[in-house]
Design a protein around this motif. Structure first.
Motif, mmCIF file in Angstrom:
data_model
loop_
_atom_site.group_PDB
_atom_site.id
_atom_site.type_symbol
_atom_site.label_atom_id
_atom_site.label_comp_id
_atom_site.label_asym_id
_atom_site.label_seq_id
_atom_site.Cartn_x
_atom_site.Cartn_y
_atom_site.Cartn_z
ATOM 1 N N VAL A 129 0.872 -1.169 0.000
ATOM 2 C CA VAL A 129 0.000 0.000 0.000
ATOM 3 C C VAL A 129 0.912 1.223 0.000
ATOM 4 C CG1 VAL A 129 -1.832 1.257 1.169
ATOM 5 C CG2 VAL A 129 -1.755 -1.248 1.267
ATOM 6 N N GLY A 130 1.050 1.867 -1.195
ATOM 7 C CA GLY A 130 1.959 3.002 -1.291
ATOM 8 C C GLY A 130 3.383 2.542 -1.090
ATOM 9 N N ASP A 131 4.106 3.245 -0.188
ATOM 10 C CA ASP A 131 5.480 2.877 0.121
ATOM 11 C C ASP A 131 5.587 1.898 1.284
ATOM 12 O OD1 ASP A 131 6.327 4.554 -1.886
ATOM 13 O OD2 ASP A 131 6.491 6.292 -0.541
ATOM 14 N N LYS A 132 4.416 1.544 1.920
ATOM 15 C CA LYS A 132 4.446 0.682 3.085
ATOM 16 C C LYS A 132 4.013 -0.733 2.705
ATOM 17 C CE LYS A 132 3.582 4.299 6.513
ATOM 18 N NZ LYS A 132 2.699 4.743 7.627
ATOM 19 N N LEU A 133 4.651 -1.666 3.350
ATOM 20 C CA LEU A 133 4.337 -3.070 3.127
ATOM 21 C C LEU A 133 3.500 -3.572 4.295
ATOM 22 C CD1 LEU A 133 4.907 -5.411 1.145
ATOM 23 C CD2 LEU A 133 6.813 -6.074 2.629
ATOM 24 N N GLN A 134 2.369 -4.164 4.000
ATOM 25 C CA GLN A 134 1.489 -4.664 5.037
ATOM 26 C C GLN A 134 1.248 -6.155 4.830
ATOM 27 O OE1 GLN A 134 -2.046 -2.284 4.962
ATOM 28 N NE2 GLN A 134 -1.130 -0.671 6.221
ATOM 29 N N LYS A 135 0.907 -6.845 5.931
ATOM 30 C CA LYS A 135 0.595 -8.265 5.822
ATOM 31 C C LYS A 135 -0.564 -8.612 6.739
ATOM 32 C CE LYS A 135 3.173 -10.392 9.592
ATOM 33 N NZ LYS A 135 4.060 -11.501 9.964
ATOM 34 N N GLN A 136 -1.178 -9.749 6.455
ATOM 35 C CA GLN A 136 -2.196 -10.310 7.327
ATOM 36 C C GLN A 136 -1.558 -11.404 8.166
ATOM 37 O OE1 GLN A 136 -5.359 -11.332 4.473
ATOM 38 N NE2 GLN A 136 -6.669 -9.955 5.640
ATOM 39 N N LYS A 137 -1.728 -11.294 9.496
ATOM 40 C CA LYS A 137 -1.140 -12.279 10.395
ATOM 41 C C LYS A 137 -2.005 -13.530 10.441
ATOM 42 C CE LYS A 137 0.561 -10.848 14.232
ATOM 43 N NZ LYS A 137 0.668 -10.223 15.571
ATOM 44 N N GLU A 138 -1.364 -14.673 10.415
ATOM 45 C CA GLU A 138 -2.068 -15.951 10.499
ATOM 46 C C GLU A 138 -2.035 -16.462 11.927
ATOM 47 O OE1 GLU A 138 -0.064 -18.472 7.789
ATOM 48 O OE2 GLU A 138 -1.008 -17.618 6.004
ATOM 49 N N HIS A 139 -3.211 -16.915 12.396
ATOM 50 C CA HIS A 139 -3.295 -17.471 13.737
ATOM 51 C C HIS A 139 -4.218 -18.671 13.712
ATOM 52 C CE1 HIS A 139 -0.996 -14.776 16.280
ATOM 53 N NE2 HIS A 139 -1.571 -13.716 15.727
ATOM 54 N N TYR A 140 -3.894 -19.625 14.599
ATOM 55 C CA TYR A 140 -4.792 -20.749 14.829
ATOM 56 C C TYR A 140 -5.509 -20.507 16.153
ATOM 57 C CZ TYR A 140 -2.550 -23.320 11.054
ATOM 58 O OH TYR A 140 -2.102 -23.711 9.822
ATOM 59 N N VAL A 141 -6.823 -20.572 16.126
ATOM 60 C CA VAL A 141 -7.605 -20.264 17.323
ATOM 61 C C VAL A 141 -8.706 -21.293 17.507
ATOM 62 C CG1 VAL A 141 -7.195 -17.781 17.105
ATOM 63 C CG2 VAL A 141 -9.238 -18.799 16.082
ATOM 64 N N VAL A 142 -9.182 -21.363 18.736
ATOM 65 C CA VAL A 142 -10.392 -22.107 19.068
ATOM 66 C C VAL A 142 -11.428 -21.088 19.528
ATOM 67 C CG1 VAL A 142 -11.460 -23.805 20.600
ATOM 68 C CG2 VAL A 142 -9.171 -24.220 19.673
ATOM 69 N N GLN A 143 -12.588 -21.102 18.901
ATOM 70 C CA GLN A 143 -13.645 -20.151 19.226
ATOM 71 C C GLN A 143 -14.885 -20.893 19.703
ATOM 72 O OE1 GLN A 143 -13.942 -18.092 15.436
ATOM 73 N NE2 GLN A 143 -12.696 -16.373 16.205
ATOM 74 N N GLY A 144 -15.646 -20.225 20.536
ATOM 75 C CA GLY A 144 -16.875 -20.842 21.034
ATOM 76 C C GLY A 144 -17.708 -19.846 21.830
ATOM 77 N N THR A 145 -18.855 -20.317 22.281
ATOM 78 C CA THR A 145 -19.777 -19.511 23.100
ATOM 79 C C THR A 145 -19.970 -20.198 24.442
ATOM 80 O OG1 THR A 145 -20.939 -18.715 21.138
ATOM 81 C CG2 THR A 145 -22.088 -18.522 23.236
ATOM 82 N N HIS A 146 -19.866 -19.414 25.486
ATOM 83 C CA HIS A 146 -20.028 -19.949 26.847
ATOM 84 C C HIS A 146 -21.195 -19.235 27.528
ATOM 85 C CE1 HIS A 146 -19.239 -21.699 30.669
ATOM 86 N NE2 HIS A 146 -18.779 -20.584 31.226
ATOM 87 N N THR A 147 -22.034 -20.001 28.192
ATOM 88 C CA THR A 147 -23.202 -19.458 28.878
ATOM 89 C C THR A 147 -23.037 -19.621 30.390
ATOM 90 O OG1 THR A 147 -24.621 -20.052 27.020
ATOM 91 C CG2 THR A 147 -25.709 -19.530 29.100
ATOM 92 N N LEU A 148 -23.277 -18.548 31.117
ATOM 93 C CA LEU A 148 -23.316 -18.637 32.574
ATOM 94 C C LEU A 148 -24.550 -17.892 33.080
ATOM 95 C CD1 LEU A 148 -22.268 -15.632 33.639
ATOM 96 C CD2 LEU A 148 -20.040 -16.605 33.091
ATOM 97 N N TYR A 149 -24.901 -18.102 34.323
ATOM 98 C CA TYR A 149 -26.133 -17.552 34.887
ATOM 99 C C TYR A 149 -25.794 -16.653 36.069
ATOM 100 C CZ TYR A 149 -28.253 -21.188 32.046
ATOM 101 O OH TYR A 149 -28.630 -21.975 30.990
ATOM 102 N N THR A 150 -26.452 -15.515 36.136
ATOM 103 C CA THR A 150 -26.168 -14.514 37.181
ATOM 104 C C THR A 150 -27.438 -14.115 37.911
ATOM 105 O OG1 THR A 150 -26.463 -12.699 35.603
ATOM 106 C CG2 THR A 150 -24.228 -13.557 35.882
#
Length: 531
Positions: A129-150
Motif C-alpha cells: 500500500v503506497g510505500d508501506k508493506l502490510q501483511k495479514q497475520k495468520e493465527h490458529y484459534v479455538v472459538q466458542g460460546t459460553h453461557t453462565l447464569y447470574t
C-alpha cells in the motif's frame, strides 16, 4: 400536636421516601462502559453480551443467562486448556457456571487484521500500500460460546474474571488447575427495574408531596416571617451556619472519611450545601425553640439555595468532580423551584382565596392519616433494598455531618449571645437539611448505577439526622408532661392565665406608658413584640 407540625413532618417523610424511590426507579442515560476489557497476555479473549460487551444484571432476576464469545490462540495443536469464570465480588453478584475444556486439536486458521511493517521479511500473505508493506497475520484459534447464569440483590459494579489454565486430567479431577496462562475480565453492572408497585408508589407520592407542600403554604403566616426579618441577627446567624459552616464541614468530612470514593464524597458535600429541611420546624416546636424563626430560616434558605448551591459546586465542589461528570445546574434550579412554587401558591391562596384555604385545611387531617399509613406500608416495602447499600464509612459520614452541624450551630449562636430558645432553633436548623436535593443531583450527575450508589450518602444522612433529636424529644416531652402546670400556665396580673390554640401562653401586661399611648408586651411562643 398542631396540624401545621403534622404537615411539616409528613412533608419531610414524603421528600425522603419519594427521592429514595427515585434512586431505584430512574433509568436515564446509558451506564458508564469501560473503554476495553482487561487482558493479560492476549491468548484468551472474551467478549460480553452486545451491544457494549458489558454484562447487565438486573436485581431480583433469578438465574439470568449471559452469553460470552471466547477466542483462544492455539499455535500448538498439542495444547489443552481449561477456562473458569468467577465474579470478583461474590457478595455483589452470584455466578453459576461450568468449566470449559479447550482442545487445540479443534483449532481453526484465521487471518487477523492488516498490520503495518517498517522493515524485516514478510511471511504469509502480504500487500503493498503506497510505500508501506502490510501483511495479514495468520493465527490458529479455538472459538466458542459460553453461557453462565447470574443473579444479584444489590446495586453496584464489578467484574467477571475468566481464567485460562493449562489442562491436567489428574489435577482437574481434584479441582486443582495447572499454571495460569491468561486472564480476561468483563465488566458487570447491576441495575434495578421498575415494578408496577414502584411506579404506582412514585406517582402517588409525588401527588401527595405537592398537596402537602401546598397545604403548608396555606398555613404559613407571612406576618411571622416579616417580624423575624425586622430583627435580622438570628436569621443571619442561622443562614451563615447553613451556607458557610455546613459546606466547609461537609468538605472536611468528605475528604477525611470517604476520600477513596469520589462519588460518595461528592454526595456528602452536596448534602452539606442543601437548604434547611421541613422537619426542623417540628423539632423546634417540640423542643421549645422559636417556631417562627425556624419557619423563617427554612423559607429563606430554600430561596437562597438557588444561588448558594451552584456557588459551592463551582468552588470546593470541583475537588470531587472530574471531566466525566457534568454537574446539572439547571436540574438543581428546577428541583428547588419544585419545592418552592407549591409553597408560594399556598401562601397566595391564604392571602387571596380564604375559602379555598379553609377547604384545603379541612381535608389535611384525613389526607395526612392516609398518607402516613401508605408510607409505613408500601413505602417501606418498596425501599428495603436501600439499607443494604449502607456501608460503615457511609453511615459514619451520614452521622458526622448533621451531628457536628447541631453542635457548631448551637455554639455559634451562644457566642453571639442569642436567647436559649433561639440557640436551640439555630442548632436544629443548621444540622437538619433538605438532603433530598442532593439525592436528585447525584442521580443526574452520574450514570447508573454510580449515581444511585452516590445518592445513598445523602440518604444515610437523612436517616441519621433526626436520631439524636428524637432521643432528646421523648424525655423532654415526658418531663413537660410531668410538669404540666409549669409549662402550660403562667399567672398574669389578675392571677389568671390564657393559652393560644397551640397550647402556648399568650399574656399581655402593661410595660410602660409613653404620652397617651400604652406599650404592652405580647408573649406568644417565646416571641416578644411591642404593641
Amino acid at each position: 400536636m398542631d396540624i401545621s407540625c403534622k404537615i411539616i413532618l409528613l412533608h419531610h417523610m414524603l421528600i425522603t421516601l419519594s427521592l429514595s424511590r427515585a434512586v431505584s426507579g430512574m433509568s436515564m442515560g446509558d451506564p458508564m462502559v469501560p473503554l476495553d476489557m482487561i487482558n493479560a497476555s492476549g491468548i484468551l479473549s472474551v467478549k460480553g453480551p452486545p451491544p457494549h460487551g458489558v454484562v447487565m444484571v438486573f436485581m431480583e432476576e433469578d438465574r439470568a443467562p449471559q452469553y460470552f464469545n471466547y477466542t483462544v490462540q492455539c499455535d500448538d495443536e498439542t495444547l489443552k486448556y481449561v477456562m473458569r469464570a468467577k465474579a470478583d465480588d461474590a457478595n455483589l453478584v452470584n455466578v453459576e457456571t461450568n468449566d470449559v475444556i479447550i482442545d487445540c486439536r479443534n483449532r481453526l486458521l484465521v487471518l487477523m487484521p492488516l498490520v503495518s511493517l517498517t522493515n524485516g521479511s514478510v511471511v504469509g500473505p502480504s500487500y503493498s500500500v503506497g510505500d508501506k508493506l502490510q501483511k495479514q497475520k495468520e493465527h490458529y484459534v479455538v472459538q466458542g460460546t459460553h453461557t453462565l447464569y447470574t443473579n444479584s440483590d444489590l446495586l453496584g459494579r464489578t467484574f467477571i474474571t475468566f481464567n485460562l489454565y493449562s489442562y491436567n486430567d489428574l489435577e482437574l479431577q481434584h479441582n486443582i488447575t495447572g499454571d495460569m496462562v491468561d486472564v480476561t475480565k468483563v465488566p458487570v453492572i447491576i441495575l434495578r427495574l421498575m415494578r408496577p408497585i414502584d411506579t404506582a408508589f412514585r406517582v402517588i407520592i409525588y401527588v401527595f408531596m405537592i398537596f402537602i407542600t401546598l397545604a403548608f403554604g396555606a398555613k404559613l403566616d407571612l406576618e411571622v416571617v416579616k417580624e423575624n426579618i425586622k430583627r435580622p441577627l438570628a436569621p443571619c446567624i442561622g443562614l451563615g451556619c447553613q451556607f458557610v459552616i455546613m459546606p466547609m464541614l461537609g468538605y472536611a468530612i468528605a475528604k477525611l472519611v470517604t476520600a477513596d470514593r469520589p462519588d460518595v464524597a461528592l454526595g456528602i458535600f452536596v448534602a452539606a450545601c442543601c437548604p434547611g429541611g421541613g422537619a426542623s420546624n417540628i423539632y423546634s416546636f417540640l423542643l421549645g425553640g422559636d417556631l417562627s424563626l425556624s419557619i423563617t430560616m427554612t423559607a429563606l434558605s430554600t430561596i437562597m439555595a438557588l444561588g448558594m448551591m451552584p456557588m459551592w459546586l463551582y468552588t470546593l465542589g470541583q475537588q470531587f468532580i472530574d471531566s466525566t461528570i457534568q454537574v446539572p445546574f439547571l436540574n438543581i434550579f428546577t428541583t428547588l423551584l419544585i419545592l418552592i412554587v407549591p409553597l408560594f401558591v399556598g401562601v397566595f391562596l391564604h392571602q387571596k382565596l380564604p375559602k379555598v384555604t379553609k377547604v384545603i385545611v379541612k381535608v389535611i387531617r384525613p389526607v395526612t392519616v392516609v398518607c402516613i399509613v401508605f408510607l409505613l406500608t408500601v413505602g417501606i416495602y418498596s425501599n428495603l433494598y436501600i439499607f443494604k447499600l449502607f456501608k460503615p464509612k457511609i453511615v459514619l459520614a451520614g452521622c458526622l455531618l448533621p451531628y457536628f452541624g447541631y453542635l457548631l450551630g448551637g455554639l455559634i449562636a451562644l457566642i453571639f449571645r442569642l436567647p436559649w430558645q433561639r440557640v436551640k432553633t439555630v442548632a436544629i436548623e443548621t444540622g437538619m437539611q433538605n438532603t433530598g436535593i442532593a439525592m436528585i443531583l447525584m442521580m443526574y450527575a452520574f450514570p447508573p448505577p454510580d449515581g444511585y450508589i452516590a445518592a445513598v450518602a445523602p440518604i444515610a444522612s437523612a436517616v441519621m439526622t433526626p436520631l439524636p433529636l428524637f432521643l432528646i424529644t421523648v424525655p423532654y416531652l415526658i418531663y413537660k408532661r410531668c410538669n404540666k402546670e409549669k409549662y402550660d400556665s403562667v399567672p398574669n396580673e389578675n392571677g389568671s392565665t390564657k393559652k393560644n390554640e397551640n397550647g402556648s401562653i399568650k399574656q399581655k401586661k402593661t410595660k410602660s406608658k409613653k404620652g397617651s399611648k400604652e406599650t404592652t408586651l405580647d408573649v406568644e411562643n417565646g416571641k416578644t413584640t411591642v404593641i
